[in-house]
Scaffold this motif. Structure first.
Motif, PDB file in Angstrom:
ATOM      1  N   VAL A  37       0.879  -1.169   0.000  1.00 53.74           N
ATOM      2  CA  VAL A  37       0.000   0.000   0.000  1.00 53.74           C
ATOM      3  C   VAL A  37       0.914   1.216   0.000  1.00 53.74           C
ATOM      4  CG1 VAL A  37      -1.759   1.287   1.239  1.00 53.74           C
ATOM      5  CG2 VAL A  37      -1.842  -1.208   1.200  1.00 53.74           C
ATOM      6  N   TYR A  38       1.030   1.852  -1.150  1.00 55.41           N
ATOM      7  CA  TYR A  38       1.979   2.955  -1.310  1.00 55.41           C
ATOM      8  C   TYR A  38       1.249   4.278  -1.149  1.00 55.41           C
ATOM      9  CZ  TYR A  38       5.945   5.633  -3.014  1.00 55.41           C
ATOM     10  OH  TYR A  38       7.013   6.520  -3.114  1.00 55.41           O
ATOM     11  N   LEU A  39       1.484   4.954  -0.015  1.00 50.35           N
ATOM     12  CA  LEU A  39       0.838   6.231   0.272  1.00 50.35           C
ATOM     13  C   LEU A  39       1.879   7.327   0.458  1.00 50.35           C
ATOM     14  CD1 LEU A  39      -1.970   5.085   2.748  1.00 50.35           C
ATOM     15  CD2 LEU A  39      -2.146   5.463   0.285  1.00 50.35           C
ATOM     16  N   CYS A  40       2.917   7.280  -0.387  1.00 47.01           N
ATOM     17  CA  CYS A  40       4.035   8.203  -0.224  1.00 47.01           C
ATOM     18  C   CYS A  40       4.311   8.998  -1.500  1.00 47.01           C
ATOM     19  CB  CYS A  40       5.284   7.437   0.203  1.00 47.01           C
ATOM     20  SG  CYS A  40       6.475   8.426   1.135  1.00 47.01           S
ATOM     21  N   ASN A 382       6.374   2.060  12.263  1.00 50.22           N
ATOM     22  CA  ASN A 382       7.104   0.839  11.935  1.00 50.22           C
ATOM     23  C   ASN A 382       6.153  -0.332  11.731  1.00 50.22           C
ATOM     24  OD1 ASN A 382       9.513   2.232  12.138  1.00 50.22           O
ATOM     25  ND2 ASN A 382       9.929   1.574  14.238  1.00 50.22           N
ATOM     26  N   TYR A 383       5.084  -0.393  12.523  1.00 47.31           N
ATOM     27  CA  TYR A 383       4.094  -1.466  12.380  1.00 47.31           C
ATOM     28  C   TYR A 383       3.435  -1.402  10.996  1.00 47.31           C
ATOM     29  CZ  TYR A 383       0.008  -4.395  13.360  1.00 47.31           C
ATOM     30  OH  TYR A 383      -0.952  -5.379  13.324  1.00 47.31           O
ATOM     31  N   VAL A 389       2.489  -1.063   4.445  1.00 46.48           N
ATOM     32  CA  VAL A 389       2.033   0.303   4.163  1.00 46.48           C
ATOM     33  C   VAL A 389       3.250   1.220   4.120  1.00 46.48           C
ATOM     34  CG1 VAL A 389       0.674   2.268   4.966  1.00 46.48           C
ATOM     35  CG2 VAL A 389      -0.213  -0.055   5.221  1.00 46.48           C
ATOM     36  N   ILE A 390       3.483   1.808   2.980  1.00 44.94           N
ATOM     37  CA  ILE A 390       4.616   2.724   2.811  1.00 44.94           C
ATOM     38  C   ILE A 390       4.104   4.144   2.927  1.00 44.94           C
ATOM     39  CG2 ILE A 390       6.491   3.481   1.304  1.00 44.94           C
ATOM     40  CD1 ILE A 390       6.376   0.717  -0.022  1.00 44.94           C
ATOM     41  N   ASP A 412      -6.860   0.334  -0.685  1.00 50.64           N
ATOM     42  CA  ASP A 412      -5.603   0.754  -0.062  1.00 50.64           C
ATOM     43  C   ASP A 412      -5.873   1.541   1.217  1.00 50.64           C
ATOM     44  OD1 ASP A 412      -3.888  -0.316  -1.979  1.00 50.64           O
ATOM     45  OD2 ASP A 412      -3.727   1.552  -3.119  1.00 50.64           O
ATOM     46  N   VAL A 413      -6.796   2.477   1.103  1.00 55.09           N
ATOM     47  CA  VAL A 413      -7.124   3.334   2.236  1.00 55.09           C
ATOM     48  C   VAL A 413      -7.745   2.513   3.371  1.00 55.09           C
ATOM     49  CG1 VAL A 413      -8.643   5.225   2.984  1.00 55.09           C
ATOM     50  CG2 VAL A 413      -7.334   5.434   0.848  1.00 55.09           C
ATOM     51  N   TYR A 414      -8.662   1.619   3.024  1.00 49.75           N
ATOM     52  CA  TYR A 414      -9.305   0.785   4.047  1.00 49.75           C
ATOM     53  C   TYR A 414      -8.269  -0.078   4.774  1.00 49.75           C
ATOM     54  CZ  TYR A 414     -12.217  -2.678   6.306  1.00 49.75           C
ATOM     55  OH  TYR A 414     -12.788  -3.499   7.258  1.00 49.75           O
ATOM     56  N   LYS A 415      -7.364  -0.709   4.029  1.00 46.76           N
ATOM     57  CA  LYS A 415      -6.340  -1.556   4.647  1.00 46.76           C
ATOM     58  C   LYS A 415      -5.463  -0.742   5.597  1.00 46.76           C
ATOM     59  CE  LYS A 415      -5.862  -5.013   0.948  1.00 46.76           C
ATOM     60  NZ  LYS A 415      -4.943  -5.519  -0.109  1.00 46.76           N
TER      61      LYS A 415
END
Length: 427
Positions: A37-40, A382-383, A389-390, A412-415
């Motif tokens: 999950v790339y949120l960066c 870190n978790y 999740v990045i 992605d957002v839900y996870k």
């Protein structure tokens, strides 16, 4: 939109998403055999699948034509930079001749300040946002010292009120008006990198001009993220990087905007180079710099074709997606969903474990949410990373999460939100 804290709801939204097929045009990092999950994207956008081919095409031209590649082949290099000019102009709300693709962000900021920061004994002060990204702070300090001025007496930083995380537009306007007799330049970020606040650039530009100062903007976190209308807002200049929301690759090429009202101003200083010389006489190699009309006249060095090729790959995707207005509609829904789910975590706990410091008004933010973790902040970050999740960490306790509409999904957002809830119990 009526959100639901439910995986089925998220998947339904993804299935109905008119942009759903664009995710496949990017290379998603992998985590334990599955897509991370790339949120960066606020820090580095993902690589377009087509980037390798766009780059390979230019490497083949170099191989087969060598120096003749500047004038021959399917995409002669001499005008290669112009092929993405119209796409960039649409993204920042400019006329085509008001933008140029060149250099890197801070280099461009320095070059533009040569033109637009001209301190006098009366007008010498600069107003900028407090807590701007360090590159802007360092650039301002060094420019001021270059003019033999003291940064402490010259640079005015505007900070949020005590107990608040973001700036009020009224406080910005008041500060400009208060210093109007000594003000030379207002230089703001489009979006604050730390809080994710999208500033009212039109209001800031108007106030700067009423005070007799120039208005310039660093759009590193805004370009390709939120709708911009630099020409209509009357900004004097702007610059941006392209490797965040515009996916041009690490350290990718930057761009500038110069409003057309300055094209014929002979009083503006500039650092000149052959690449910015008027194109119709460029190869006469005559002495004396005669700039190309438009923002292109601020170019200094030869275009780096490999960097332009990577950027062109991403711009083609933006064009196919229908431009920023279409992307923005999904962006508002995606980020709104993340906000909804984070608030649901707090409601279930009966306390604010996660505090969102990004404005709640969608018009005052882009993709990004900056989330303060009240306890065990680094362990929570870190978790998330350990579970695929990045995101992005900022000291001392902020996690930045940015759902990008081109390649992120509601799932992605839900996870991510589910893992944020789990982290509170696990760390």
């Amino acid at each position: 939109m009526n959100y639901q804290n439910d995986l089925t709801f998220a998947r339904q939204q993804d299935e109905q998403d008119p942009l759903k097929n664009f995710r496949s045009r990017f290379l998603i990092p992998r985590h334990k055999g599955e897509d991370a999950v790339y949120l960066c994207g606020n820090s580095l956008g993902l690589q377009p699948v087509s980037a390798q081919q766009y780059l390979a095409d230019q490497l083949n031209t170099w191989q087969n034509l060598a120096v003749e590649g500047w004038f021959q082949g399917d995409d002669p290099w001499l005008d290669y930079h112009k092929q993405i000019q119209s796409s960039i102009a649409r993204i920042v709300g400019a006329q085509e001749n008001e933008v140029a693709v060149m250099n890197s962000l801070t280099v461009n900021l320095h070059l533009l300040m040569v033109s637009f920061y001209k301190p006098s004994s009366k007008r010498f002060k600069i107003i900028m946002e407090g807590g701007a990204f360090p590159s802007d702070q360092y650039a301002m300090e060094s420019q001021v010292r270059f003019h033999d001025l003291d940064p402490k007496e010259t640079i005015i930083e505007i900070f949020p009120r005590e107990g608040e995380a973001t700036l009020r537009t009224g406080d910005i306007i008041d500060a400009i008006d208060k210093n109007k007799n000594e003000l030379a330049l207002v230089l703001f970020g489009g979006i604050n990198y730390y809080t994710g606040q999208f500033f009212d650039l039109k209001a800031i530009a108007n106030a700067a001009h009423e005070a007799g100062a120039y208005a310039g903007f660093d759009l590193a976190h805004a370009a390709g993220n939120v709708p911009l209308q630099l020409h209509n807002w009357g900004a004097d200049f702007a610059c941006w990087c392209s490797y965040k929301y515009m996916n041009s690759g690490p350290g990718g090429i930057s761009g500038i905007f110069v409003h057309e009202k300055h094209f014929t101003d002979k009083e503006l200083n500039r650092f000149a180079g052959w690449w910015g010389y008027r194109r119709d006489k460029q190869f006469l190699m005559a002495p004396g710099f005669d700039p190309e009309m438009g923002a292109a006249g601020w170019q200094v060095s030869t275009s780096p074709i490999p960097l332009l090729a990577l950027f062109k790959a991403s711009m083609a995707i933006f064009d196919d997606a229908g431009g920023l207005d279409t992307l923005r509609q999904k962006s508002i829904r995606l980020t709104g969903y993340l906000e909804f789910l984070i608030q649901a975590i707090n409601q279930e706990l009966g306390e604010e474990a996660y505090k969102i410091i990004t404005p709640a008004d969608p018009n005052a933010r882009g993709c990004q949410l900056s989330v303060v973790c009240k306890q065990n902040a680094r362990a929570i970050f870190n978790y998330l990373a350990q579970n695929g999740v990045i995101g992005d960490w900022r000291e001392p306790d902020v996690i930045r999460l940015s759902p990008v509409p081109l390649y992120n999904t509601f799932e992605d957002v839900y996870k991510t939100a589910k893992l944020m809830a789990d982290a509170l119990k696990a760390v």
